[in-house]
Design a protein around this motif. Structure first.
Motif, PDB file in Angstrom:
ATOM      1  N   ALA A  28       0.833  -1.212   0.000  1.00  0.00           N
ATOM      2  CA  ALA A  28       0.000   0.000   0.000  1.00  0.00           C
ATOM      3  C   ALA A  28       0.866   1.260   0.000  1.00  0.00           C
ATOM      4  O   ALA A  28       0.581   2.222  -0.715  1.00  0.00           O
ATOM      5  N   ARG A  29       1.930   1.238   0.755  1.00  0.00           N
ATOM      6  CA  ARG A  29       2.836   2.388   0.810  1.00  0.00           C
ATOM      7  C   ARG A  29       3.604   2.538  -0.500  1.00  0.00           C
ATOM      8  O   ARG A  29       3.740   3.636  -1.037  1.00  0.00           O
ATOM      9  N   MET A  30       4.089   1.422  -1.043  1.00  0.00           N
ATOM     10  CA  MET A  30       4.867   1.466  -2.287  1.00  0.00           C
ATOM     11  C   MET A  30       4.030   1.971  -3.455  1.00  0.00           C
ATOM     12  O   MET A  30       4.541   2.660  -4.330  1.00  0.00           O
ATOM     13  N   LEU A  31       2.747   1.619  -3.477  1.00  0.00           N
ATOM     14  CA  LEU A  31       1.883   2.014  -4.587  1.00  0.00           C
ATOM     15  C   LEU A  31       1.087   3.278  -4.287  1.00  0.00           C
ATOM     16  O   LEU A  31       0.209   3.654  -5.066  1.00  0.00           O
ATOM     17  N   ASP A  32       1.412   3.906  -3.167  1.00  0.00           N
ATOM     18  CA  ASP A  32       0.778   5.166  -2.777  1.00  0.00           C
ATOM     19  C   ASP A  32      -0.752   5.043  -2.733  1.00  0.00           C
ATOM     20  O   ASP A  32      -1.475   5.852  -3.302  1.00  0.00           O
ATOM     21  N   TRP A  33      -1.210   4.024  -2.012  1.00  0.00           N
ATOM     22  CA  TRP A  33      -2.642   3.757  -1.898  1.00  0.00           C
ATOM     23  C   TRP A  33      -3.256   4.349  -0.644  1.00  0.00           C
ATOM     24  O   TRP A  33      -4.418   4.087  -0.343  1.00  0.00           O
ATOM     25  N   LYS A  34      -2.506   5.141   0.116  1.00  0.00           N
ATOM     26  CA  LYS A  34      -2.993   5.645   1.405  1.00  0.00           C
ATOM     27  C   LYS A  34      -4.350   6.335   1.268  1.00  0.00           C
ATOM     28  O   LYS A  34      -5.289   6.047   2.016  1.00  0.00           O
ATOM     29  N   GLU A  35      -4.473   7.224   0.302  1.00  0.00           N
ATOM     30  CA  GLU A  35      -5.731   7.956   0.137  1.00  0.00           C
ATOM     31  C   GLU A  35      -6.865   7.021  -0.281  1.00  0.00           C
ATOM     32  O   GLU A  35      -7.974   7.090   0.261  1.00  0.00           O
TER      33      GLU A  35
END
Length: 138
Positions: A28-35
């Motif tokens: 999730a962090r690597m693919l910038d899925w936080k939002e």
């Protein structure tokens, strides 16, 4: 494929699964899925996160067992390990099918780096399936 080559192939599959497992903890962090994840309903977000962790833990277990027992798996001498190899081979085979039937090509088609990743993932998972099933079928 002789036994020594199959042992190396199983160790390759084991290492690959362990790498995927470790990457999964940070996906999730690597693919910038936080939002995107924060916008999910609470239950969906929690299920997504727990399933992600358990997939990684499962892959760590599969990879570790494969690494430890690669010679025994390749030798085909234990019924449990034949069942194990069959199960893991089917697991990766189904994952390959899902790569084409579940994920929309909109995510990768026409985007060079994503297309490359799509094919690398598919071919890696296919190799895992073939290696495990080869250990069973001889």
């Amino acid at each position: 494929m002789n036994t020594d080559t199959l042992i190396l192939a199983l160790q390759f599959a084991a290492a690959g699964q362990i790498i995927i497992a470790v990457l999964g903890f940070f996906l999730a962090r690597m693919l910038d899925w936080k939002e995107a994840i924060s916008n999910m309903p609470l239950l969906v977000r929690e299920v997504f996160q727990i399933h992600g962790w358990f997939i990684s833990i499962t892959l760590l277990i599969l990879g570790t067992l494969t690494w430890r027992f690669a010679p025994d798996i390749a030798g085909g001498t234990h019924e449990f390990l034949r069942w194990f190899s069959t199960g893991v081979g089917i697991f990766w085979g189904l994952r390959c099918v899902m790569q084409w039937t579940h994920y929309s090509s909109v995510h990768w088609r026409g985007i060079a780096d994503r297309t490359a990743i799509h094919w690398i993932v598919f071919l890696s998972y296919s190799a895992f399936a073939v290696i495990y099933l080869k250990a069973v079928l001889g």
